[in-house]
Write a protein that holds these residues in place. Structure first.
Motif, PDB file in Angstrom:
ATOM      1  N   ASN A 184      -4.207   4.516  91.693  1.00 29.61           N
ATOM      2  CA  ASN A 184      -4.094   4.085  93.423  1.00 29.61           C
ATOM      3  C   ASN A 184      -3.496   3.305  93.476  1.00 29.61           C
ATOM      4  OD1 ASN A 184      -2.802   5.592  95.330  1.00 29.61           O
ATOM      5  ND2 ASN A 184      -5.172   5.491  96.592  1.00 29.61           N
ATOM      6  N   LEU A 185      -2.992   2.267  92.132  1.00 35.46           N
ATOM      7  CA  LEU A 185      -2.005   0.485  93.607  1.00 35.46           C
ATOM      8  C   LEU A 185      -1.416   0.860  93.985  1.00 35.46           C
ATOM      9  CD1 LEU A 185      -3.763  -0.886  90.115  1.00 35.46           C
ATOM     10  CD2 LEU A 185      -5.261  -0.960  92.117  1.00 35.46           C
ATOM     11  N   PRO A 186      -1.117  -0.361  94.546  1.00 35.53           N
ATOM     12  CA  PRO A 186       0.376  -0.396  94.667  1.00 35.53           C
ATOM     13  C   PRO A 186       1.464  -0.630  93.901  1.00 35.53           C
ATOM     14  CG  PRO A 186      -0.520  -2.184  96.170  1.00 35.53           C
ATOM     15  CD  PRO A 186      -1.989  -1.158  95.614  1.00 35.53           C
ATOM     16  N   LEU A 187       2.540  -0.482  94.314  1.00 37.33           N
ATOM     17  CA  LEU A 187       3.882  -0.741  93.220  1.00 37.33           C
ATOM     18  C   LEU A 187       4.580  -1.564  93.906  1.00 37.33           C
ATOM     19  CD1 LEU A 187       5.093  -1.081  90.841  1.00 37.33           C
ATOM     20  CD2 LEU A 187       5.795   1.564  90.655  1.00 37.33           C
ATOM     21  N   ASN A 188       4.869  -2.338  94.049  1.00 41.35           N
ATOM     22  CA  ASN A 188       5.170  -4.319  94.884  1.00 41.35           C
ATOM     23  C   ASN A 188       6.677  -3.957  94.247  1.00 41.35           C
ATOM     24  OD1 ASN A 188       2.801  -4.719  96.472  1.00 41.35           O
ATOM     25  ND2 ASN A 188       4.038  -3.839  97.707  1.00 41.35           N
ATOM     26  N   VAL A 189       6.857  -4.506  92.318  1.00 41.99           N
ATOM     27  CA  VAL A 189       7.293  -4.671  92.034  1.00 41.99           C
ATOM     28  C   VAL A 189       7.283  -4.388  90.331  1.00 41.99           C
ATOM     29  CG1 VAL A 189       8.751  -7.305  90.813  1.00 41.99           C
ATOM     30  CG2 VAL A 189       7.657  -7.100  92.969  1.00 41.99           C
ATOM     31  N   LEU A 190       8.516  -3.728  89.852  1.00 43.48           N
ATOM     32  CA  LEU A 190       8.431  -3.637  88.688  1.00 43.48           C
ATOM     33  C   LEU A 190       9.642  -3.702  88.077  1.00 43.48           C
ATOM     34  CD1 LEU A 190       7.525  -1.401  86.200  1.00 43.48           C
ATOM     35  CD2 LEU A 190       9.642   0.120  87.361  1.00 43.48           C
ATOM     36  N   ILE A 191       9.451  -5.099  86.615  1.00 49.43           N
ATOM     37  CA  ILE A 191       9.577  -5.795  85.493  1.00 49.43           C
ATOM     38  C   ILE A 191       9.741  -5.359  84.850  1.00 49.43           C
ATOM     39  CG2 ILE A 191      10.322  -8.047  85.373  1.00 49.43           C
ATOM     40  CD1 ILE A 191       8.528  -9.346  87.840  1.00 49.43           C
ATOM     41  N   ASN A 192      11.042  -4.475  84.194  1.00 48.25           N
ATOM     42  CA  ASN A 192      11.150  -3.953  82.719  1.00 48.25           C
ATOM     43  C   ASN A 192      12.592  -5.119  82.013  1.00 48.25           C
ATOM     44  OD1 ASN A 192      10.966  -1.044  83.680  1.00 48.25           O
ATOM     45  ND2 ASN A 192      12.896  -1.268  85.475  1.00 48.25           N
ATOM     46  N   ASN A 193      11.675  -5.194  80.889  1.00 43.65           N
ATOM     47  CA  ASN A 193      11.668  -6.763  80.258  1.00 43.65           C
ATOM     48  C   ASN A 193      11.753  -6.342  78.716  1.00 43.65           C
ATOM     49  OD1 ASN A 193      11.331  -9.461  79.610  1.00 43.65           O
ATOM     50  ND2 ASN A 193       9.811  -8.996  79.043  1.00 43.65           N
ATOM     51  N   ALA A 194      10.923  -5.430  78.399  1.00 44.48           N
ATOM     52  CA  ALA A 194      10.938  -5.195  76.625  1.00 44.48           C
ATOM     53  C   ALA A 194      12.836  -4.867  76.426  1.00 44.48           C
ATOM     54  CB  ALA A 194       9.646  -3.661  76.735  1.00 44.48           C
ATOM     55  N   GLY A 195      12.921  -4.994  75.579  1.00 45.45           N
ATOM     56  CA  GLY A 195      13.560  -4.464  73.744  1.00 45.45           C
ATOM     57  C   GLY A 195      13.610  -5.007  72.706  1.00 45.45           C
ATOM     58  N   VAL A 196      14.703  -4.319  72.215  1.00 41.67           N
ATOM     59  CA  VAL A 196      14.433  -4.451  71.040  1.00 41.67           C
ATOM     60  C   VAL A 196      16.289  -4.494  70.513  1.00 41.67           C
ATOM     61  CG1 VAL A 196      13.218  -3.101  70.747  1.00 41.67           C
ATOM     62  CG2 VAL A 196      14.663  -2.301  70.079  1.00 41.67           C
ATOM     63  N   MET A 197      16.664  -4.982  69.566  1.00 34.09           N
ATOM     64  CA  MET A 197      17.778  -5.887  69.381  1.00 34.09           C
ATOM     65  C   MET A 197      17.699  -6.095  67.770  1.00 34.09           C
ATOM     66  SD  MET A 197      20.759  -6.704  71.050  1.00 34.09           S
ATOM     67  CE  MET A 197      22.253  -7.311  70.721  1.00 34.09           C
ATOM     68  N   ASN A 198      18.882  -5.863  66.929  1.00 41.28           N
ATOM     69  CA  ASN A 198      19.377  -6.269  65.743  1.00 41.28           C
ATOM     70  C   ASN A 198      18.585  -5.203  65.031  1.00 41.28           C
ATOM     71  OD1 ASN A 198      21.747  -7.183  66.484  1.00 41.28           O
ATOM     72  ND2 ASN A 198      20.477  -8.961  66.238  1.00 41.28           N
ATOM     73  N   CYS A 199      17.663  -3.803  65.423  1.00 39.92           N
ATOM     74  CA  CYS A 199      16.565  -3.026  64.501  1.00 39.92           C
ATOM     75  C   CYS A 199      17.627  -2.532  63.673  1.00 39.92           C
ATOM     76  CB  CYS A 199      15.693  -2.339  65.183  1.00 39.92           C
ATOM     77  SG  CYS A 199      16.435  -1.286  66.792  1.00 39.92           S
ATOM     78  N   PRO A 200      16.775  -1.966  62.452  1.00 41.44           N
ATOM     79  CA  PRO A 200      18.003  -0.859  61.685  1.00 41.44           C
ATOM     80  C   PRO A 200      17.636   0.860  62.457  1.00 41.44           C
ATOM     81  CG  PRO A 200      15.706  -1.335  60.771  1.00 41.44           C
ATOM     82  CD  PRO A 200      16.261  -2.417  62.413  1.00 41.44           C
ATOM     83  N   TYR A 201      18.878   1.072  61.740  1.00 40.23           N
ATOM     84  CA  TYR A 201      19.256   2.812  62.104  1.00 40.23           C
ATOM     85  C   TYR A 201      17.774   3.538  62.109  1.00 40.23           C
ATOM     86  CZ  TYR A 201      20.405   7.309  62.889  1.00 40.23           C
ATOM     87  OH  TYR A 201      20.450   8.900  63.999  1.00 40.23           O
ATOM     88  N   LYS A 202      17.818   3.984  63.077  1.00 41.38           N
ATOM     89  CA  LYS A 202      15.858   4.221  63.163  1.00 41.38           C
ATOM     90  C   LYS A 202      16.340   5.624  64.301  1.00 41.38           C
ATOM     91  CE  LYS A 202      10.838   4.349  63.116  1.00 41.38           C
ATOM     92  NZ  LYS A 202       9.791   3.125  63.121  1.00 41.38           N
ATOM     93  N   LEU A 203      15.071   6.238  64.043  1.00 38.95           N
ATOM     94  CA  LEU A 203      15.222   7.520  65.357  1.00 38.95           C
ATOM     95  C   LEU A 203      14.230   7.130  65.868  1.00 38.95           C
ATOM     96  CD1 LEU A 203      17.472  11.210  64.084  1.00 38.95           C
ATOM     97  CD2 LEU A 203      18.181   8.898  65.766  1.00 38.95           C
ATOM     98  N   SER A 204      13.792   7.335  67.153  1.00 35.62           N
ATOM     99  CA  SER A 204      12.621   7.630  67.874  1.00 35.62           C
ATOM    100  C   SER A 204      12.039   8.685  67.824  1.00 35.62           C
ATOM    101  CB  SER A 204      12.609   7.312  69.133  1.00 35.62           C
ATOM    102  OG  SER A 204      12.984   8.690  70.343  1.00 35.62           O
ATOM    103  N   GLU A 205      10.461   8.944  68.106  1.00 39.99           N
ATOM    104  CA  GLU A 205      10.376  10.813  67.970  1.00 39.99           C
ATOM    105  C   GLU A 205      10.612  11.392  68.606  1.00 39.99           C
ATOM    106  OE1 GLU A 205       6.098  10.512  71.287  1.00 39.99           O
ATOM    107  OE2 GLU A 205       6.227   9.013  69.651  1.00 39.99           O
ATOM    108  N   ASP A 206      11.856  10.943  70.149  1.00 39.20           N
ATOM    109  CA  ASP A 206      11.860  12.126  70.370  1.00 39.20           C
ATOM    110  C   ASP A 206      13.800  12.070  69.758  1.00 39.20           C
ATOM    111  OD1 ASP A 206      10.513  12.026  72.328  1.00 39.20           O
ATOM    112  OD2 ASP A 206      10.880  10.393  72.662  1.00 39.20           O
ATOM    113  N   GLY A 207      13.713  11.868  68.756  1.00 41.32           N
ATOM    114  CA  GLY A 207      15.233  12.106  68.083  1.00 41.32           C
ATOM    115  C   GLY A 207      16.477  11.295  68.319  1.00 41.32           C
ATOM    116  N   ILE A 208      16.232  10.370  69.511  1.00 43.08           N
ATOM    117  CA  ILE A 208      17.250   9.282  70.552  1.00 43.08           C
ATOM    118  C   ILE A 208      17.095   8.270  69.264  1.00 43.08           C
ATOM    119  CG2 ILE A 208      17.799   8.514  71.802  1.00 43.08           C
ATOM    120  CD1 ILE A 208      15.942  10.193  73.283  1.00 43.08           C
ATOM    121  N   LYS A 209      18.161   7.236  69.226  1.00 40.24           N
ATOM    122  CA  LYS A 209      18.606   6.207  68.355  1.00 40.24           C
ATOM    123  C   LYS A 209      17.278   5.087  68.694  1.00 40.24           C
ATOM    124  CE  LYS A 209      21.347   2.691  67.216  1.00 40.24           C
ATOM    125  NZ  LYS A 209      23.318   1.914  67.333  1.00 40.24           N
ATOM    126  N   MET A 210      16.584   4.380  68.093  1.00 40.05           N
ATOM    127  CA  MET A 210      15.664   3.240  68.731  1.00 40.05           C
ATOM    128  C   MET A 210      15.970   2.534  69.685  1.00 40.05           C
ATOM    129  SD  MET A 210      12.498   3.356  68.450  1.00 40.05           S
ATOM    130  CE  MET A 210      11.992   3.984  66.670  1.00 40.05           C
TER     131      MET A 210
END
Length: 145
Positions: free
Chosen positions: A75-101
């Motif tokens: 129950n904290l306020p949310l004023n700013v959401l910064i989406n920053n994480a990412g991966v690049m040039n990773c080998p072909y792999k599927l996520s646990e949901d079956g989607i390209k990583m």
């Protein structure tokens, strides 16, 4: 403020500066050890800093949903959401949901997280009278490929 990808690089610096400005920072991170080091460093250099870490694996829809639920339950306020994480040039792999990583992490994870937290941001804006902000970072690393 919540920053997925705050355990290193620009995310860690963003978390530090936001804490310096008085924001209560929640670092969402895959690597909890690194995120806790960032938290400790911020708290040592800024005595008034409010920083928490919470497990977040953006390639996993289950993890994204769990993170959002934990955040909302606090129950904290949310004023700013910064989406920053990412991966690049990773080998072909599927996520646990079956989607390209890379697609699951860089796009779908941020999209799902934003959608799960959007109502909280709207409620915070309505209660505080201050519009929220969503910041999506990307990279030019693909140019060198």
């Amino acid at each position: 403020m919540q920053t997925p990808g705050g355990s290193s690089g620009i995310g860690a610096e963003t978390a530090r500066v936001m804490a310096l400005r008085g924001a209560h920072v929640i670092i969402g991170a895959r690597n909890m050890e690194a995120a806790n080091v960032v938290k400790e460093n911020i708290q040592q250099s800024i005595s008034s800093a409010k920083v928490d870490v919470s497990k977040l694996e953006l390639s996993s829809q289950k993890s994204v949903r769990a993170f959002a639920n934990r955040f909302i339950e606090r129950n904290l306020p949310l004023n700013v959401l910064i989406n920053n994480a990412g991966v690049m040039n990773c080998p072909y792999k599927l996520s646990e949901d079956g989607i390209k990583m890379q697609f699951a992490t860089n796009h779908l994870g941020h999209f799902l997280l934003t959608n799960l937290l959007l109502e909280k941001m709207k409620t915070t804006a309505k209660e505080s009278g201050i519009e929220g902000r969503i910041v999506n970072l990307s990279s030019v690393a693909h140019i060198g490929i």
